[in-house]
Write an enzyme that holds these catalytic residues in place. Sequence first.
Site, PDB file in Angstrom:
ATOM      1  N   GLY A 281     -14.556  16.155 -16.632  1.00 35.39           N
ATOM      2  CA  GLY A 281     -14.971  14.658 -16.489  1.00 35.39           C
ATOM      3  C   GLY A 281     -13.758  13.883 -16.929  1.00 35.39           C
ATOM      4  N   HIS A 454     -24.038  13.174  22.984  1.00 31.31           N
ATOM      5  CA  HIS A 454     -24.023  14.447  22.724  1.00 31.31           C
ATOM      6  C   HIS A 454     -22.658  14.941  23.519  1.00 31.31           C
ATOM      7  CE1 HIS A 454     -25.471  18.427  23.438  1.00 31.31           C
ATOM      8  NE2 HIS A 454     -24.886  18.660  24.766  1.00 31.31           N
TER       9      HIS A 454
HETATM   10  P1  NAI Z   1     -17.379  15.825 -12.834  1.00 26.33           P
HETATM   11  O1  NAI Z   1     -18.282  15.189 -13.946  1.00 26.33           O
HETATM   12  O2  NAI Z   1     -17.616  15.759 -11.412  1.00 26.33           O
HETATM   13  O3  NAI Z   1     -17.440  17.456 -13.332  1.00 26.33           O
HETATM   14  C1  NAI Z   1     -17.086  18.139 -14.436  1.00 26.33           C
HETATM   15  C2  NAI Z   1     -17.744  19.430 -14.461  1.00 26.33           C
HETATM   16  O4  NAI Z   1     -17.249  20.147 -15.742  1.00 26.33           O
HETATM   17  C3  NAI Z   1     -19.403  19.462 -14.587  1.00 26.33           C
HETATM   18  O5  NAI Z   1     -19.748  20.329 -13.813  1.00 26.33           O
HETATM   19  C4  NAI Z   1     -19.412  19.743 -16.257  1.00 26.33           C
HETATM   20  O6  NAI Z   1     -20.737  20.707 -16.267  1.00 26.33           O
HETATM   21  C5  NAI Z   1     -18.359  20.722 -16.262  1.00 26.33           C
HETATM   22  N1  NAI Z   1     -18.081  20.830 -17.791  1.00 26.33           N
HETATM   23  C6  NAI Z   1     -17.911  20.086 -18.804  1.00 26.33           C
HETATM   24  N2  NAI Z   1     -17.397  20.368 -19.970  1.00 26.33           N
HETATM   25  C7  NAI Z   1     -17.112  21.643 -19.745  1.00 26.33           C
HETATM   26  C8  NAI Z   1     -16.673  22.833 -20.543  1.00 26.33           C
HETATM   27  N3  NAI Z   1     -16.400  22.661 -21.712  1.00 26.33           N
HETATM   28  N4  NAI Z   1     -16.682  24.047 -19.951  1.00 26.33           N
HETATM   29  C9  NAI Z   1     -16.996  24.236 -18.720  1.00 26.33           C
HETATM   30  N5  NAI Z   1     -17.724  23.210 -17.950  1.00 26.33           N
HETATM   31  C10 NAI Z   1     -17.489  22.016 -18.289  1.00 26.33           C
HETATM   32  O7  NAI Z   1     -15.888  15.541 -13.463  1.00 26.33           O
HETATM   33  P2  NAI Z   1     -14.567  15.810 -12.676  1.00 26.33           P
HETATM   34  O8  NAI Z   1     -14.688  16.980 -11.698  1.00 26.33           O
HETATM   35  O9  NAI Z   1     -13.529  15.823 -14.015  1.00 26.33           O
HETATM   36  O10 NAI Z   1     -14.077  14.526 -11.883  1.00 26.33           O
HETATM   37  C11 NAI Z   1     -14.197  13.355 -12.702  1.00 26.33           C
HETATM   38  C12 NAI Z   1     -14.724  11.932 -11.969  1.00 26.33           C
HETATM   39  O11 NAI Z   1     -14.023  11.940 -10.583  1.00 26.33           O
HETATM   40  C13 NAI Z   1     -16.151  12.450 -11.526  1.00 26.33           C
HETATM   41  O12 NAI Z   1     -16.744  11.427 -12.063  1.00 26.33           O
HETATM   42  C14 NAI Z   1     -16.010  12.290 -10.128  1.00 26.33           C
HETATM   43  O13 NAI Z   1     -17.154  11.607  -9.481  1.00 26.33           O
HETATM   44  C15 NAI Z   1     -14.930  11.767  -9.572  1.00 26.33           C
HETATM   45  N6  NAI Z   1     -14.242  12.380  -8.541  1.00 26.33           N
HETATM   46  C16 NAI Z   1     -14.808  12.464  -7.190  1.00 26.33           C
HETATM   47  C17 NAI Z   1     -14.679  12.930  -6.127  1.00 26.33           C
HETATM   48  C18 NAI Z   1     -15.144  12.882  -4.859  1.00 26.33           C
HETATM   49  O14 NAI Z   1     -15.822  11.672  -4.774  1.00 26.33           O
HETATM   50  N7  NAI Z   1     -14.893  13.588  -3.966  1.00 26.33           N
HETATM   51  C19 NAI Z   1     -13.427  14.002  -6.157  1.00 26.33           C
HETATM   52  C20 NAI Z   1     -12.901  14.083  -7.389  1.00 26.33           C
HETATM   53  C21 NAI Z   1     -13.258  13.306  -8.705  1.00 26.33           C
END
Ligand code: NAI
Length: 475
Positions: A281, A454
Amino acid sequence: MGAFVDVAVIGAGPGGYIAAIRAAQHGLSVACIDDRMSATGQPAPGGTCVNAGCIPSKALLESSYQFDMIKNGVLAHGIEVEGVVLDLGRMQLRKEEVVRSNNEGILFLFRKNGVSFYHGRASFAGKNDGNYQIRISGKTEQLLSSRQVIVATGSVPGRLPGVDFDEELILSSTGALEMMAVPQRLGIVGAGAIGLELGSVWQRLGSRVTLFEAMPTLLDNADRQIASQLERLLRQQGLVIHTGAKVRQVTPASSSVVVDFDAADGSVQSATFDRLVIAVGRTPKTAGLDCEVIGLDVDERGFIVVDEECRTSLPGVWAIGDVVRGPMLAHKASEEGIAVADRIAGRYARVDYANIPSVVYTNPEVAWVGRTEQDLEREGREYRAGVFPFMANGRARAMNAAEGMVKILADAKTDEVLGVHMAGPMVSELVSEAVMAMSFRASAEDIALLCHAHPTLSEAMREAALGVSGRFLNF
Ligand code: NAI
Ligand code: FAD
């Protein structure tokens, strides 16, 4: 005293630069201040999105997809290729070129729309007669006065307590986009959007990737059926995924990192990696802004406090994007930027938070908008589902990309579409039809009545809509 503008926008990410352009289009005098610098010392507007997020990650996803297709995918099309060589340096250079052209594109748009761009770090210096003073520290120090301020300072990678990024062995997403060698063993803590996308990139380029996810399932906000199909397919591709895993300790050694974790079965396990990415996150960024100088409210998690219209606790100060509540997505930041600029100009504006699409750019991609089945079950709302597999879609079969499905959820009585969930080829593009349908409060029947060309992937939308009332034509 410095220059005076109608609107000062702090941050030129997808929230700030879009807000600045829109405000200038309303005839207001606008300054946009951003502190990012490229590796060659040039201003690099575009924020996390352009410089260390959406754009470079998609550039590498595309390159690694093509590499993987040539190595493993084209044989099915009757094409044999020998001696495929990865030139990672060139792949990274292409990514940087994509980023640079986006930086330049934003500077061009500022010039075109008459936005004054300031390169430097902005901080609040005071308030006088209803005007806010902003100090800009760059090559020189400048002062700016403005009646309206939009804070769009974004976010930075979140940390695991007690674990520091050295960007050598322990990497943030920024470091994970910049590796110049493919690590043999790559560990990733967090299997969210970043973990899954960057895990896919490096797995395709040759790493053995292991993901540690604290939650019992992947993508907690996605529809369960879609998320578990994605999990199955990613495991088939070779990603090692530990769900329900609690990382206890991260210990860097000279050239490797050891991760001790509690596995879902309760056992304590240990794994060693050549590089470890932390993607748990992101954290809102207000450091250095001196919010306290003007008394701007920041909550205990570091978010600037705003109402549903992005108004802060202070008159004339607004905040948008990752630095405020809500999903941390580039298009959400831009929507808020447009709406705030319109409000400052005295226009009516509304962000349709219920219809913001989510996409994860894995293979297959997943995309969704609106309520999931588990949301509707929780709410006790009666609904009908139409689920159409890409296996029954001619275009997907012709592409050899027939995994996944489109699922439409509609109200059982009114037939209004309440949610659309997809896994499959190019669903990042298909989801826009769902957003449009839901924004116009369409029924499943409305979509089923539309002529779709299509053979296209979009026919899966129509079929899923037909499926809501059990009238599939091709399944
Ligand atoms: P995220 O919130 O998407 O995922 C973080 C994951 O890490 C969650 O599944 C959470 O349960 C897990 N987690 C948290 N603490 C943990 C721990 N101590 N041990 C193991 N797992 C743990 O955040 P992420 O992937 O870092 O992305 C950050 C932001 O960037 C997000 O809000 C996302 O929306 C955005 N983003 C969007 C993308 C897209 O729209 N395609 C692509 C990449 C990022
Ligand atoms: P930012 O983009 O973070 O921009 C803020 C800018 O303000 C930065 O340039 C910062 O340096 C500058 N700034 C901060 N403080 C100051 C100051 N005091 N003075 C001057 N300037 C300052 N989202 C998607 O929707 N789709 C994706 O595919 C996607 N992929 C991502 C992949 C990765 C690896 C990451 C990390 C993120 C991804 N995101 C994606 C999330 C997306 O990047 C953010 O949601 C988005 O950039 C937020 O926009 P913003 O304008 O609020 O802030």
